[in-house]
Design an enzyme around this catalytic site. Structure first.
Site, mmCIF file in Angstrom:
data_model
loop_
_atom_site.group_PDB
_atom_site.id
_atom_site.type_symbol
_atom_site.label_atom_id
_atom_site.label_comp_id
_atom_site.label_asym_id
_atom_site.label_seq_id
_atom_site.Cartn_x
_atom_site.Cartn_y
_atom_site.Cartn_z
ATOM 1 N N TYR A 138 2.005 -10.554 1.257
ATOM 2 C CA TYR A 138 3.311 -10.393 1.909
ATOM 3 C C TYR A 138 4.398 -11.083 1.085
ATOM 4 C CZ TYR A 138 6.609 -9.948 5.782
ATOM 5 O OH TYR A 138 7.693 -9.616 6.563
ATOM 6 N N ASN A 157 9.893 -5.440 15.214
ATOM 7 C CA ASN A 157 9.990 -3.979 15.081
ATOM 8 C C ASN A 157 11.233 -3.382 15.741
ATOM 9 O OD1 ASN A 157 7.771 -3.720 13.452
ATOM 10 N ND2 ASN A 157 6.335 -3.453 15.136
ATOM 11 N N ASN A 201 4.850 7.632 14.547
ATOM 12 C CA ASN A 201 4.109 7.075 15.690
ATOM 13 C C ASN A 201 3.861 5.579 15.541
ATOM 14 O OD1 ASN A 201 2.201 7.899 13.553
ATOM 15 N ND2 ASN A 201 0.679 6.992 14.904
ATOM 16 N N SER A 202 4.379 4.961 14.484
ATOM 17 C CA SER A 202 4.278 3.492 14.379
ATOM 18 C C SER A 202 5.200 2.868 15.416
ATOM 19 C CB SER A 202 4.701 3.034 12.977
ATOM 20 O OG SER A 202 6.086 3.284 12.802
ATOM 21 N N VAL A 234 7.648 0.801 14.871
ATOM 22 C CA VAL A 234 9.032 0.944 14.393
ATOM 23 C C VAL A 234 9.494 2.380 14.598
ATOM 24 C CG1 VAL A 234 10.576 0.843 12.396
ATOM 25 C CG2 VAL A 234 8.809 -0.885 12.660
ATOM 26 N N GLY A 277 8.444 -0.259 4.391
ATOM 27 C CA GLY A 277 7.005 -0.519 4.483
ATOM 28 C C GLY A 277 6.276 0.344 3.483
ATOM 29 N N GLY A 278 5.010 0.004 3.247
ATOM 30 C CA GLY A 278 4.221 0.765 2.273
ATOM 31 C C GLY A 278 2.787 0.895 2.755
ATOM 32 N N MET A 279 2.591 1.646 3.842
ATOM 33 C CA MET A 279 1.277 1.677 4.489
ATOM 34 C C MET A 279 0.172 2.224 3.579
ATOM 35 S SD MET A 279 1.611 0.171 7.429
ATOM 36 C CE MET A 279 -0.078 0.385 7.891
ATOM 37 N N PHE A 302 14.710 -2.457 2.797
ATOM 38 C CA PHE A 302 15.127 -3.314 3.922
ATOM 39 C C PHE A 302 13.977 -4.234 4.308
ATOM 40 C CE2 PHE A 302 15.277 -4.337 8.460
ATOM 41 C CZ PHE A 302 16.495 -5.008 8.494
#
Ligand SMILES: NC(=O)c1ccc[n+]([C@@H]2O[C@H](COP(=O)([O-])OP(=O)(O)OC[C@H]3O[C@@H](n4cnc5c(N)ncnc54)[C@H](OP(=O)(O)O)[C@@H]3O)[C@@H](O)[C@H]2O)c1
Length: 357
Positions: free
Chosen positions: A77, A149, A175-176, A178, A267-269, A291
């Site tokens: 992180y 979130n 569907n997350s 956020v 994000g970078g899932m 962001f």
């Protein structure tokens, strides 16, 4: 799931607020080295310092499990903790007692658990001056999830493009948590959403019930499908794209954007690099931005942060925003809870209940 409590059915005898008692031997979920959560996390007794002047004792009510918690534990992180560290970033607790000279909080108040101390813990002694009181009339599950979130979704909607009612945005991982907040907050502003998911069959109806205008499978035809569906609804190409996946999905978002569109990555899932299609990038004059809520909250004036939280509390209170809960586990069952959080097909966030729940 066998040890999970259904979110609507707390165990008999659960307190619904008030002044909690502090466990005689409080424990916390800690790690002494970074690595995979299932390998490095331990449920260990922690020593609580004596309550000093200006301090408050907090007892955990409810905490949340986020992808970023696992990134922090794994050492990947953006901001890491000194080891040994208590895991967890978000949750609420109740004030059990305050030291001399404390007037901003009182016993029984619900507060945000201080993030930097680590939240997956039964109790904490913290400087009271740093505590933020959280409305006690919200359900604990919703209050626990109010700080990361939902404000991320709010800021994604307001910080990059001045969206007007009738404008469109497109997002992946719709569907997350956020993503579902974006849908609801956009709807409350009259902004229309085109949403990419891995399974329309599983998520389509629920997202539409939340206010999604279009829900499309995140596949190679998605950009064309979105363009067709937006046109059929009389809309114009999206001005804003929200990316928390990366790889091919980011290419799809860029293709779905209109002229001068802005793609924000937060994000970078997949773990893939963000990729972009050169032609669209050049000819549509696309802008790519990043962001990070953590940076925003640390660098913005406290009044702006409080205003964002106040907007979220108001949406949670009037029902225009609900963050889905998949399941709730007692803190000591964190291993099962983390496994559930990483399972495909979960329906919302996985929460951890502390002694004040
Ligand atoms: N930058 C910031 O300040 C900030 C703040 C909050 C969150 N975030 C980021 O936003 C993202 C979403 O967070 P969240 O808490 O809302 O997540 P969440 O509720 O846990 O949902 C995770 C989402 O990622 C999808 N996903 C997981 N693995 C995937 C893969 N390999 N390929 C495609 N999709 C995948 C899931 O889809 P399925 O249901 O199909 O598995 C689901 O839609 C995370 O990357 C998180 O770190 C960033």
């Amino acid at each position: 799931m066998s040890n999970a409590l259904h979110p609507e059915n707390p165990p008999a005898g659960t307190a619904t607020g008030g002044v909690p008692s502090v466990p005689a031997h409080p424990s916390a979920v800690r790690y002494h080295a970074v690595g995979k959560a299932e390998e490095v996390l331990r449920f260990e007794e922690i020593a609580l310092p004596a309550l000093g002047e200006g301090d408050a004792v907090l007892v955990l009510e409810t905490a949340v499990i986020h992808p970023s918690d696992l990134g922090m534990i794994a050492g990947t992180y953006g901001r890491l903790r000194e080891l040994p560290a208590v895991a967890g970033r978000e949750g609420v607790g109740r004030v059990a007692a305050v030291g001399a000279g404390v007037s901003n909080v009182k016993p029984g108040d619900r507060v945000r658990m201080p993030e930097d101390a680590g939240v997956w813990r039964e109790a904490l002694v913290a400087p009271a001056a740093d505590l933020r009181v959280v409305p006690a009339d919200l359900p604990a599950t919703q209050a626990a999830m109010a700080f990361i979130n939902p404000p991320t979704a709010l800021l994604l909607l307001q910080e990059f493009v001045a969206l007007r009612a009738g404008d469109w945005l497109v997002q992946n991982a719709a569907n997350s948590a956020v993503g579902e907040c974006v849908i609801q907050l956009a709807k409350a502003r009259g902004v229309r959403t085109a949403n990419l998911v891995r399974s329309v069959e599983k998520h389509g109806a629920r997202l539409k019930a939340l206010g999604a205008d279009i829900v499309v499978a995140d596949d190679k035809d998605a950009a064309k499908t979105i363009a067709g569906e937006i046109a059929a609804l009389g809309g114009k190409a999206p001005r804003l794209a929200l990316n928390s996946i990366g790889g091919m999905s980011a290419i799809t978002l860029t293709r779905a954007l209109g002229q001068d569109g802005v793609l924000v990555t937060f994000g970078g899932m997949t773990g893939d690099a963000i990729r972009f299609p050169t032609r669209e990038f050049i000819f549509k004059n696309i802008t790519y931005r990043g962001f990070w809520m953590d940076r925003w909250a640390r660098t913005s004036p406290p009044a702006a942060v409080d205003a964002a939280f106040a907007q979220i509390y108001a949406h949670l209170r009037d029902g225009s925003l609900t963050v889905a809960v998949d399941s709730v586990f007692p803190l000591a069952k964190f291993t099962e809870a983390i496994a559930r959080a990483g399972a495909y097909g979960r329906d919302g966030k996985v929460l951890l209940n502390g002694p004040a729940a």
